[in-house]
Write a protein that holds these residues in place. Structure first.
Motif, PDB file in Angstrom:
ATOM      1  N   LEU A 166       7.880   9.924   1.167  1.00  0.00           N
ATOM      2  CA  LEU A 166       7.909   8.772   0.272  1.00  0.00           C
ATOM      3  C   LEU A 166       8.467   7.599   1.067  1.00  0.00           C
ATOM      4  N   ARG A 167       7.995   6.426   0.717  1.00  0.00           N
ATOM      5  CA  ARG A 167       8.488   5.237   1.408  1.00  0.00           C
ATOM      6  C   ARG A 167       9.969   5.044   1.095  1.00  0.00           C
ATOM      7  N   LEU A 168      10.738   4.793   2.117  1.00  0.00           N
ATOM      8  CA  LEU A 168      12.160   4.500   1.930  1.00  0.00           C
ATOM      9  C   LEU A 168      12.314   3.005   1.827  1.00  0.00           C
ATOM     10  N   VAL A 169      13.160   2.574   0.912  1.00  0.00           N
ATOM     11  CA  VAL A 169      13.411   1.146   0.827  1.00  0.00           C
ATOM     12  C   VAL A 169      14.884   0.921   1.117  1.00  0.00           C
ATOM     13  N   ASP A 203      14.997  12.696  18.420  1.00  0.00           N
ATOM     14  CA  ASP A 203      15.714  11.470  18.094  1.00  0.00           C
ATOM     15  C   ASP A 203      16.096  11.474  16.609  1.00  0.00           C
ATOM     16  N   PRO A 204      17.219  10.802  16.282  1.00  0.00           N
ATOM     17  CA  PRO A 204      17.622  10.749  14.870  1.00  0.00           C
ATOM     18  C   PRO A 204      16.498  10.180  14.006  1.00  0.00           C
ATOM     19  N   LEU A 205      16.485  10.603  12.760  1.00  0.00           N
ATOM     20  CA  LEU A 205      15.369  10.237  11.888  1.00  0.00           C
ATOM     21  C   LEU A 205      15.872  10.086  10.458  1.00  0.00           C
ATOM     22  N   ASP A 206      15.373   9.038   9.792  1.00  0.00           N
ATOM     23  CA  ASP A 206      15.588   8.852   8.354  1.00  0.00           C
ATOM     24  C   ASP A 206      14.243   8.980   7.661  1.00  0.00           C
ATOM     25  N   ILE A 207      14.185   9.805   6.645  1.00  0.00           N
ATOM     26  CA  ILE A 207      12.888   9.995   6.015  1.00  0.00           C
ATOM     27  C   ILE A 207      13.079  10.285   4.529  1.00  0.00           C
ATOM     28  N   GLY A 251      11.858  -5.675  -6.639  1.00  0.00           N
ATOM     29  CA  GLY A 251      11.169  -5.755  -5.366  1.00  0.00           C
ATOM     30  C   GLY A 251      11.004  -4.456  -4.607  1.00  0.00           C
ATOM     31  N   GLU A 252      10.967  -3.314  -5.275  1.00  0.00           N
ATOM     32  CA  GLU A 252      10.705  -2.109  -4.514  1.00  0.00           C
ATOM     33  C   GLU A 252      10.198  -1.012  -5.434  1.00  0.00           C
ATOM     34  N   SER A 253       9.342  -0.200  -4.881  1.00  0.00           N
ATOM     35  CA  SER A 253       8.891   0.953  -5.627  1.00  0.00           C
ATOM     36  C   SER A 253       8.644   2.055  -4.640  1.00  0.00           C
ATOM     37  N   PRO A 254       8.910   3.291  -5.047  1.00  0.00           N
ATOM     38  CA  PRO A 254       8.604   4.387  -4.144  1.00  0.00           C
ATOM     39  C   PRO A 254       7.095   4.472  -3.945  1.00  0.00           C
ATOM     40  N   ALA A 255       6.704   4.816  -2.733  1.00  0.00           N
ATOM     41  CA  ALA A 255       5.287   4.963  -2.461  1.00  0.00           C
ATOM     42  C   ALA A 255       5.083   6.333  -1.844  1.00  0.00           C
ATOM     43  N   GLN A 256       4.188   7.101  -2.440  1.00  0.00           N
ATOM     44  CA  GLN A 256       3.892   8.417  -1.893  1.00  0.00           C
ATOM     45  C   GLN A 256       2.798   8.269  -0.857  1.00  0.00           C
ATOM     46  N   ARG A 257       3.100   8.675   0.391  1.00  0.00           N
ATOM     47  CA  ARG A 257       2.060   8.642   1.427  1.00  0.00           C
ATOM     48  C   ARG A 257       0.997   9.679   1.089  1.00  0.00           C
ATOM     49  N   LEU A 258      -0.227   9.384   1.431  1.00  0.00           N
ATOM     50  CA  LEU A 258      -1.324  10.279   1.116  1.00  0.00           C
ATOM     51  C   LEU A 258      -1.771  11.041   2.350  1.00  0.00           C
ATOM     52  N   LEU A 259      -2.077  12.299   2.147  1.00  0.00           N
ATOM     53  CA  LEU A 259      -2.644  13.091   3.233  1.00  0.00           C
ATOM     54  C   LEU A 259      -4.033  12.578   3.601  1.00  0.00           C
ATOM     55  N   PHE A 260      -4.786  12.282   2.560  1.00  0.00           N
ATOM     56  CA  PHE A 260      -6.150  11.820   2.790  1.00  0.00           C
ATOM     57  C   PHE A 260      -6.242  10.401   2.245  1.00  0.00           C
ATOM     58  N   PRO A 261      -6.152   9.409   3.118  1.00  0.00           N
ATOM     59  CA  PRO A 261      -6.151   8.032   2.627  1.00  0.00           C
ATOM     60  C   PRO A 261      -7.414   7.743   1.819  1.00  0.00           C
ATOM     61  N   LEU A 262      -7.256   6.862   0.825  1.00  0.00           N
ATOM     62  CA  LEU A 262      -8.405   6.491  -0.003  1.00  0.00           C
ATOM     63  C   LEU A 262      -9.128   5.332   0.665  1.00  0.00           C
ATOM     64  N   THR A 263     -10.421   5.321   0.556  1.00  0.00           N
ATOM     65  CA  THR A 263     -11.193   4.201   1.078  1.00  0.00           C
ATOM     66  C   THR A 263     -11.863   3.511  -0.097  1.00  0.00           C
ATOM     67  N   LEU A 264     -11.659   2.201  -0.185  1.00  0.00           N
ATOM     68  CA  LEU A 264     -12.279   1.432  -1.261  1.00  0.00           C
ATOM     69  C   LEU A 264     -13.193   0.386  -0.655  1.00  0.00           C
ATOM     70  N   HIS A 265     -14.386   0.311  -1.168  1.00  0.00           N
ATOM     71  CA  HIS A 265     -15.291  -0.759  -0.750  1.00  0.00           C
ATOM     72  C   HIS A 265     -15.332  -1.782  -1.866  1.00  0.00           C
ATOM     73  N   GLU A 296       0.568  -8.765  -1.823  1.00  0.00           N
ATOM     74  CA  GLU A 296       2.007  -8.558  -1.641  1.00  0.00           C
ATOM     75  C   GLU A 296       2.615  -7.857  -2.865  1.00  0.00           C
ATOM     76  N   LEU A 297       2.161  -8.269  -4.035  1.00  0.00           N
ATOM     77  CA  LEU A 297       2.706  -7.658  -5.248  1.00  0.00           C
ATOM     78  C   LEU A 297       2.260  -6.205  -5.377  1.00  0.00           C
ATOM     79  N   LEU A 298       1.012  -5.941  -5.004  1.00  0.00           N
ATOM     80  CA  LEU A 298       0.534  -4.560  -5.060  1.00  0.00           C
ATOM     81  C   LEU A 298       1.348  -3.683  -4.115  1.00  0.00           C
ATOM     82  N   GLU A 299       1.699  -4.255  -2.975  1.00  0.00           N
ATOM     83  CA  GLU A 299       2.495  -3.465  -2.038  1.00  0.00           C
ATOM     84  C   GLU A 299       3.883  -3.200  -2.596  1.00  0.00           C
ATOM     85  N   ARG A 300       4.421  -4.188  -3.309  1.00  0.00           N
ATOM     86  CA  ARG A 300       5.723  -3.939  -3.918  1.00  0.00           C
ATOM     87  C   ARG A 300       5.636  -2.846  -4.970  1.00  0.00           C
TER      88      ARG A 300
END
Lengths: 584, 370
Positions: free
Chosen positions: B366-369, B312-316, A440-454, A468-472
């Motif tokens: 990266l997202r923290l879980v 403020d304290p931060l977890d990242i 139930g968890e996977s690391p997700a890398q935040r993007l500087l430039f979000p992708l837009t999908l149509h 929900e599964l894609l988010e996991r």
């Protein structure tokens, strides 16, 4: 006159015979099981006219003395149990004392038996009545001849099938026995012609080869696994051969052939994602578990058993088969088959090399910029001279080359091996994604430039269903009015990963998918995303990437097959090459 | 064509051009070096069609001419030659002989006509930049370019030219590096150019830091030249993403840490971090940064580092390899990091840098879980 009366025992035996003795094959089964219970090491079976005229079973077992021989023909007379509590943990095939009297009641029976070489006994009986008892000289063991089966039971006689059909049933019965007891020599003749000669076999494979030929044996993979008190062994069909021949099912529990759809389903579940839907594999499995965990006294013909706790048994079967398919033995092969058991053994647990090995290499100073430093994608960690962990031993990676930008090939002791890079990577990612979905968890890398999908309406629907599964899996997605998605974070399963294309292709593939539930749904999504995320055929791989893929594949539980059931690994044996070059 | 050259000059010239020769090519002539005579000596040129490098070296020219010679073999020969003048002569379009001391080589080349012509760039409309300034920008930013082929625009470094400054930006969509230096105007046009990093690496490598470079733009190409050496490169076309928009302006949590100590702590954590994501967790609190990492099937690790932290304290969570990479290029002993929230961009900058340049790196978390 009372309307209810106790039936004469002869009639009761005939009724019991209806349960135990349906046709000649059941007679053969009962007699052969008796022989086995008597400790026979060699059994000769002679059948005439499909068993309708005569069935003779001779063994070299313990035999009986005169008193026992006569008593054996009466109902519930048995040497195998003495009291009710013996029924728990029963180890012999027969125990109810029903078989011989039942058979005897509907046939003419001739028993010749001797507990030791020399003086023996001959008992002749017909329709359940002993006609004569006399001396007979014979070797240790027992020979029972049953002739004119059902001569006195016209209702049964009418329902006997033709000789060929009855003979086929007898062969099926004997096959089960032959598989259950590989240590016993069995010969069968039909109308005087030898039909089967099975020498004692040391392995399942040898017995299967004697029964169905060497070609059939080569399509099977060895299963041998222990889970707690349960041992599962046998042979199962290698996935690429499933559907190419007759499907055979054999299940035995503690040496007794049984039917059990639940265990078959469990074994088939282990094939999930390795064979196309709808194909059913050949399964020859024998379970050994403590006698107290299984109840065999459920069915008169003992074709079914009841487990005290069914779940661990099914788990053990599924796990054993899955592990068996996971060894490289299950890999598709070209040419002469070479068994690769040592290969399967030395593919250890995951080694610390990922395709994504990105660890900092320890260069403290800003080094030359490009060749090394640009490569977030480069795999320096692989080449990094880090002290190897003492345990487990590091995976030995042979020199690899890439062919056609599609296949990774290398030399093995027994031949050359090719790995399909897409299939292999798909398998690696599939197992990783399944792990993620189940934990139930996977690391997700935040993007500087979000992708837009149509998306089109169908893709939007697929997205809503799987959101929900894609988010996991690591996709952080915002709906943005209508059919537009904003993707803010993505998983990074490997450095060449193209999240936009992967997401788009995945939603496309999931379009119009029926909503499955639970594990099946996870599997479907993981398989789809893995397929879309994996490196494609045609991508040039660096040596380090190939090495990392090799190691990652070795770390999977089912390296030999991708999620579509196609082979990931193909071997071409040296003997095949040598044959082609005319060296042999 | 016939000329005499010192062994050292030949080696020097070949070394400059060799890097532009493609290792594998479908066009055989690209594996060759073009050798032409000039007024003062000879000119060696190589190209892979994306970038081209040419350099002029002094030589005694007897008769003019041009030929292409297999680059790899020529370099290997030059490396092994005895210390003596090298006489090179061509006969016909394809044959060339090379004599040095008593060694004699005869090579098969390809006619000069088959060598692709260089992009036409009018250096009459050029501007000038000091090589050292360019090198500084390149070496602090180009590491951050994307190597993924899905967004070609990110495979290049954005080079922004403005009247009073120039700036380079590179990003792979997860992290970004940006540096700008003030310049005295010297007829430089305002322009946004997207340059392949391979060309920038040649520029960084080939030109001495104190040299003034002439730079000019063709239709699709950019040319850099010094009196002796020239580099031409294809430009990547398309709009570069609006990076200004993603640089956080409201990060209200600031941590200042010793770069060396931070680097060591991150390296320690990386040992346990997952091979795929290198994910580590950083928890900032007054005066302290705590690091932790947990990888299923492997284990976990913690570390602590004293930092000057305000906010403020931060977890990242971060990809540790991105942080480590940036730290390698931070020019000061201390690094200044700013944050806003666990899902917002963090910045890294040099602290107390006495340099007119401005340097900023940015990392997405990266997202923290939990």
């Amino acid at each position: 006159m009372p309307r209810i009366s106790v039936l004469p025992s002869a009639v009761a035996d005939q009724i019991a015979a209806g349960e135990v003795v349906e046709r000649p094959a059941s007679v053969v089964k009962e007699l052969v099981e008796n022989a086995l219970d008597a400790g026979a090491t060699s059994i000769d079976i002679a059948v005439d006219d499909g068993g309708r005229a005569r069935i003779r079973v001779s063994d070299d077992g313990s035999g009986m003395d005169r008193e026992d021989a006569v008593l054996a023909l009466s109902r519930h007379a048995t040497s195998k149990i003495r009291k009710a509590s013996d029924l728990v943990g029963i180890g012999s095939f027969g125990f109810r004392g029903e078989a011989l009297p039942a058979i005897c009641s509907v046939s003419r029976m001739d028993v010749e038996t001797a507990p030791a070489d020399g003086a023996g006994t001959r008992v002749e009986a017909a329709a359940g009545t002993v006609a004569s008892v006399s001396d007979a000289a014979r070797r240790r063991g027992t020979t029972i001849t049953v002739s004119s089966l059902f001569y006195n039971a016209p209702a049964r006689l009418k329902f006997m099938r033709g000789a060929r059909s009855e003979w086929r049933a007898i062969v099926d019965t004997l096959t089960l026995v032959a598989l259950a007891r590989r240590d016993v020599r069995i010969t069968v003749t039909h109308d005087g012609a030898p039909a089967l000669t099975l020498p004692p076999a040391s392995s399942w494979r040898a017995r299967v080869a004697a029964l169905w030929g060497a070609a059939a044996a080569e399509k099977l993979v060895d299963v041998d696994d222990v889970a707690g008190p349960i041992r599962v062994e046998g042979l199962v069909e290698s996935p690429q051969d499933v559907g190419t021949g007759t499907r055979r099912i054999f299940l035995a529990v503690n040496g007794r052939a049984i039917r059990d759809p639940g265990l078959v389903r469990a074994a088939e579940a282990a094939y999930r994602s390795t064979i196309p839907a709808g194909l059913r594999p050949t399964l020859l499995l024998s379970l050994t578990l403590p006698g107290s965990d299984v109840d065999v006294n459920v069915h008169p013909a003992k074709a079914e058993v009841r487990f005290r706790d069914r779940w661990p048994v099914e788990r053990a079967v599924e796990g054993a088969v899955r592990r068996a398919l996971g060894t490289m033995d299950a890999a598709a092969t070209i040419g002469v088959r070479s068994w690769w058991s040592e290969r399967g053994d030395d593919l250890p647990a995951p080694v610390p090399l990922g395709v994504e090995s990105l660890r900092d290499t320890g260069r403290a100073e800003p080094g030359p910029l490009f060749a090394e430093a640009v490569g977030v994608a480069e795999l320096e960690a692989v080449a990094d001279p880090r002290p190897p962990a003492p345990d487990p031993p590091p995976l030995e990676i042979p020199p690899l080359t890439q062919w056609r930008r599609t296949y990774i090939c290398f030399e093995h002791e027994q031949g050359m091996v090719l790995i399909d890079q897409h299939s292999a990577h798909e398998r690696v990612l599939f197992e990783r994604f399944m792990g993620v979905l189940e934990r139930g968890e996977s690391p997700a890398q935040r993007l500087l430039f979000p992708l837009t999908l149509h998306l089109g309406p169908a893709e939007s629907e697929a997205f809503d269903a799987n959101r929900e599964l894609l988010e996991r899996l690591g996709f952080e997605i915002e709906g943005f009015g209508g059919h537009t998605l904003i993707v803010r974070a993505v998983p990074m399963p490997h450095p060449r990963f193209d999240p936009e294309r992967c997401l788009r292709d995945t939603l496309d593939a999931l379009t119009g998918d029926r909503l499955a539930s639970g594990a099946a749904r996870h599997e479907k999504l993981a398989a789809t995303v893995a397929c879309k995320a994996a490196i494609k055929a045609g991508e040039a791989l660096s040596l380090d990437e190939m090495r990392a893929l090799f190691a990652a594949l070795a770390g999977t539980t089912l390296p030999a097959h991708d999620v579509h059931g196609r082979a990931t690994i193909v071997r071409i044996g040296w003997d095949e090459l040598e044959r082609r070059f005319g060296r042999r | 064509m016939r000329f005499t050259i010192t062994r050292e000059k030949l080696q020097e010239g070949l070394a400059a051009v060799a890097a532009s020769i493609p290792a594998k090519t479908t066009l055989p002539v690209l594996a060759n070096i073009l050798v032409e005579t000039t007024e003062k000596g000879i000119r060696l040129s190589g190209t892979d069609l994306d970038i081209a490098v040419s350099t002029e070296i002094s030589a005694d020219v007897e008769t003019g001419g041009a030929i292409t010679i297999p680059a790899k073999k020529l370099s290997e020969i030059a490396r092994e030659l005895p210390p003596a003048p090298v006489r090179v002569a061509s006969s016909g379009e394809q044959r060339v002989t090379l004599d040095c001391g008593r060694a004699h080589f005869r090579l098969l080349g390809l006619p000069r006509d088959e060598f692709p012509s260089f992009p036409s760039i009018k250096f009459s409309e050029s501007w000038r930049v000091r090589s050292g300034e360019l090198q500084k920008l390149i070496s602090h930013t180009a590491f951050a370019v994307s190597t993924e082929e899905s967004r070609p625009i990110l495979n290049g470094v954005l080079w922004e030219l403005r009247p009073d400054m120039m700036r380079m930006v590179a990003t792979n969509g997860h992290r970004l590096a940006k540096m700008q230096v003030p310049i005295k105007s010297s007829g430089m046009p305002s322009a946004d150019l997207i340059v392949p990093p391979k060309a920038l690496e040649q520029i960084r490598r080939l030109f001495p830091a104190d040299e003034e470079l002439e730079i000019a733009r063709g239709e699709n190409h950019l040319g850099f030249r010094s009196p002796f050496t020239a580099v031409y490169t294809r430009l990547i076309e398309g709009p570069y993403p609006n990076y200004e928009q993603v640089i956080p302006k409201d990060n209200d949590k600031v941590a200042i840490a010793d770069k060396a100590a931070l680097t060591s702590a991150l390296k320690r954590m990386s040992v346990i971090a997952s091979d795929q994501t290198h994910r580590i967790r950083m928890s900032f609190n007054a005066g302290m940064a705590k690091f932790s990492v947990q990888t299923p099937d492997l284990g976990d690790a913690q570390d602590e580092l004293a930092v000057r932290f305000t906010g403020d304290p931060l977890d990242i969570g971060f990809n540790a390899s991105y942080l480590l990479e940036i730290l390698r290029f931070i020019p000061t002993d201390e690094v200044r990091m700013t944050f806003r929230a666990p899902e917002r961009a963090a910045t890294l900058e040099p602290e107390q840098w006495s340099d007119p340049a401005q340097y900023l790196c940015l990392v997405m978390p990266l997202r923290l879980v939990d």
